[in-house]
Motif scaffolding. Sequence first.
Motif, short mmCIF file in Angstrom:
data_model
loop_
_atom_site.label_atom_id
_atom_site.label_comp_id
_atom_site.label_asym_id
_atom_site.label_seq_id
_atom_site.Cartn_x
_atom_site.Cartn_y
_atom_site.Cartn_z
N LYS A 1 43.18 5.64 18.18
CA LYS A 1 42.57 6.70 18.99
C LYS A 1 42.34 7.95 18.16
CE LYS A 1 42.86 8.75 23.58
NZ LYS A 1 43.56 8.77 24.87
N THR A 2 43.20 8.19 17.17
CA THR A 2 43.01 9.33 16.28
C THR A 2 41.66 9.28 15.60
OG1 THR A 2 45.39 9.60 15.88
CG2 THR A 2 43.90 10.47 14.20
N PHE A 3 41.31 8.11 15.08
CA PHE A 3 40.02 7.98 14.40
C PHE A 3 38.86 8.01 15.40
CE2 PHE A 3 42.71 6.27 10.98
CZ PHE A 3 42.21 6.99 9.92
N ARG A 4 39.07 7.41 16.57
CA ARG A 4 37.99 7.39 17.57
C ARG A 4 37.66 8.79 18.06
NH1 ARG A 4 38.12 6.58 23.05
NH2 ARG A 4 40.33 5.98 23.02
N LEU A 5 38.69 9.55 18.41
CA LEU A 5 38.46 10.93 18.86
C LEU A 5 38.15 11.86 17.69
CD1 LEU A 5 41.27 11.47 21.54
CD2 LEU A 5 38.96 10.59 21.85
N GLY A 6 38.80 11.58 16.56
CA GLY A 6 38.68 12.47 15.41
C GLY A 6 37.29 12.53 14.83
N MET B 1 37.42 11.58 1.21
CA MET B 1 38.83 11.74 1.52
C MET B 1 39.05 12.88 2.51
SD MET B 1 40.83 10.94 -2.09
CE MET B 1 39.92 12.11 -3.09
N ILE B 2 38.29 13.96 2.36
CA ILE B 2 38.40 15.08 3.30
C ILE B 2 37.92 14.65 4.68
CG2 ILE B 2 37.51 17.37 3.87
CD1 ILE B 2 37.41 17.96 0.88
N ALA B 3 36.80 13.90 4.71
CA ALA B 3 36.25 13.44 5.98
C ALA B 3 37.23 12.56 6.73
CB ALA B 3 34.94 12.69 5.75
N VAL B 4 37.98 11.74 6.00
CA VAL B 4 38.96 10.85 6.63
C VAL B 4 40.23 11.62 7.01
CG1 VAL B 4 40.46 8.85 6.24
CG2 VAL B 4 38.08 8.80 5.46
N ALA B 5 40.60 12.63 6.21
CA ALA B 5 41.85 13.35 6.43
C ALA B 5 41.80 14.24 7.67
CB ALA B 5 42.19 14.20 5.21
N VAL B 6 40.65 14.83 7.97
CA VAL B 6 40.55 15.78 9.09
C VAL B 6 40.96 15.16 10.43
CG1 VAL B 6 38.91 17.11 10.48
CG2 VAL B 6 38.89 17.31 7.99
N PRO B 7 40.50 13.94 10.79
CA PRO B 7 40.92 13.37 12.08
C PRO B 7 42.42 13.17 12.22
CG PRO B 7 38.98 12.23 11.25
CD PRO B 7 39.46 13.13 10.15
N THR C 1 34.56 11.66 16.37
CA THR C 1 33.62 12.14 17.39
C THR C 1 33.62 13.66 17.46
OG1 THR C 1 34.05 10.13 18.68
CG2 THR C 1 32.98 11.97 19.81
N THR C 2 34.77 14.27 17.24
CA THR C 2 34.87 15.74 17.34
C THR C 2 35.32 16.33 16.00
OG1 THR C 2 37.17 15.55 18.13
CG2 THR C 2 35.42 15.59 19.79
N TRP C 3 34.81 15.78 14.92
CA TRP C 3 35.24 16.17 13.57
C TRP C 3 35.06 17.67 13.33
CZ3 TRP C 3 33.91 18.42 9.01
CH2 TRP C 3 34.63 18.05 7.87
N GLY C 4 33.90 18.19 13.69
CA GLY C 4 33.61 19.60 13.43
C GLY C 4 34.57 20.53 14.17
N GLY D 1 42.88 17.88 23.83
CA GLY D 1 42.49 17.83 25.23
C GLY D 1 40.98 17.85 25.40
N HIS D 2 40.30 18.65 24.60
CA HIS D 2 38.84 18.70 24.62
C HIS D 2 38.26 17.36 24.20
CE1 HIS D 2 34.73 19.79 23.39
NE2 HIS D 2 35.03 19.27 22.21
N ALA D 3 38.77 16.79 23.11
CA ALA D 3 38.25 15.52 22.61
C ALA D 3 38.49 14.39 23.61
CB ALA D 3 38.92 15.19 21.27
N SER D 4 39.67 14.38 24.24
CA SER D 4 39.98 13.33 25.22
C SER D 4 39.04 13.41 26.42
CB SER D 4 41.43 13.46 25.69
OG SER D 4 42.33 13.20 24.63
N GLU D 5 38.79 14.61 26.88
CA GLU D 5 37.91 14.77 28.03
C GLU D 5 36.46 14.46 27.66
OE1 GLU D 5 36.82 15.48 31.96
OE2 GLU D 5 38.73 15.04 30.99
#
Length: 316
Positions: free
Chosen positions: A205-210, A178-184, A212-215, A295-299
């Motif tokens: 896009k939230t999940f796609r970018l989220g 649940m935490i892993a899914v909530a962060v993005p 990828t840059t979860w940390g 912005g970082h995740a999008s780039e």
Amino acid sequence: METEKPKIALYVKRSFGEKFNASFDFIKENWKLMLKYATYLLLPLCLVQALSLNGLMTYTIGMSGLMESGAMYSDSTLLMSFFSYYGLYMLLLIIGIVLLTALVYAMIRTYNEREERLQGVTLGMLRPMLLHNVKRMFILVFFGLLLTMFASLVIGVIAALFPVTLFPIVIILLTPFMIAVAVPFSLWAPIYLLEDISIVESLKKTFRLGFTTWGGIFMISLVMGIIAGILQGVALIPWYIGTVVKYIFATSSGGTEATVSVGYSFLLYLLAVVQVFGAYLAMIFSFVGLAYQYGHASEKVDSIMVESDIDNFDKL
């Protein structure tokens, strides 16, 4: 002068320290304008929200007294008043977060799109984008509530499938997921407000970018959340101390007139206004930090600036 510093680009791949610095540089450069417009939008709301906060605390203290006597549920009027103040406070809180989020991201988007940054920008110039963002924020809140209800339904189904004795263990095992899914989800508002896409596309896009840059999302949310929490605590302390003092003297046999007088009640009201308004201002750190994380995740994932440069190459 601050305006002579390089413009803080949004769509840039940054390390954690660079994202942190970019967020603080943006706030430092534009804090006067942000404070001014936040005051215009939120102070009237805070004046009402402070009343609901003090009323909520009054009835909370009253309910705690009834709980000690074992008669809490016998006073329906007290319970009704408590839930009325609680409902009002939560409604105003949602409206305040919607307004503040809409304002912050309207300013960030305007800053990013103008060569002059935010120089000369008035509230009237921001109004169209601000109203656009407010509408989008209410849509986001609605869909967020639907997703929350769906998640609650899933948990309810799981609870029905497992014996009562095993349910706590199942919840413990599901908590990391649940935490892993909530962060993005922290990127949902920046994506939906800073891009012209639909709510469904923004969620995808939230999940796609989220993921990828979860940390990075987790770290920027944690650090900015700690900063916001400290600032909110500073704003809370005077009101909290005043409320505790009032409670102590009002419930003691030798109470003092000062703590229950109109003057003292008005002082508590002013402290509540400071507390509520300070809490909103502290949230700005998290909102700005997540904007530069987005912005970082999008780039990093979509190379937005590279595509933009290619599209505009013929204009160079």
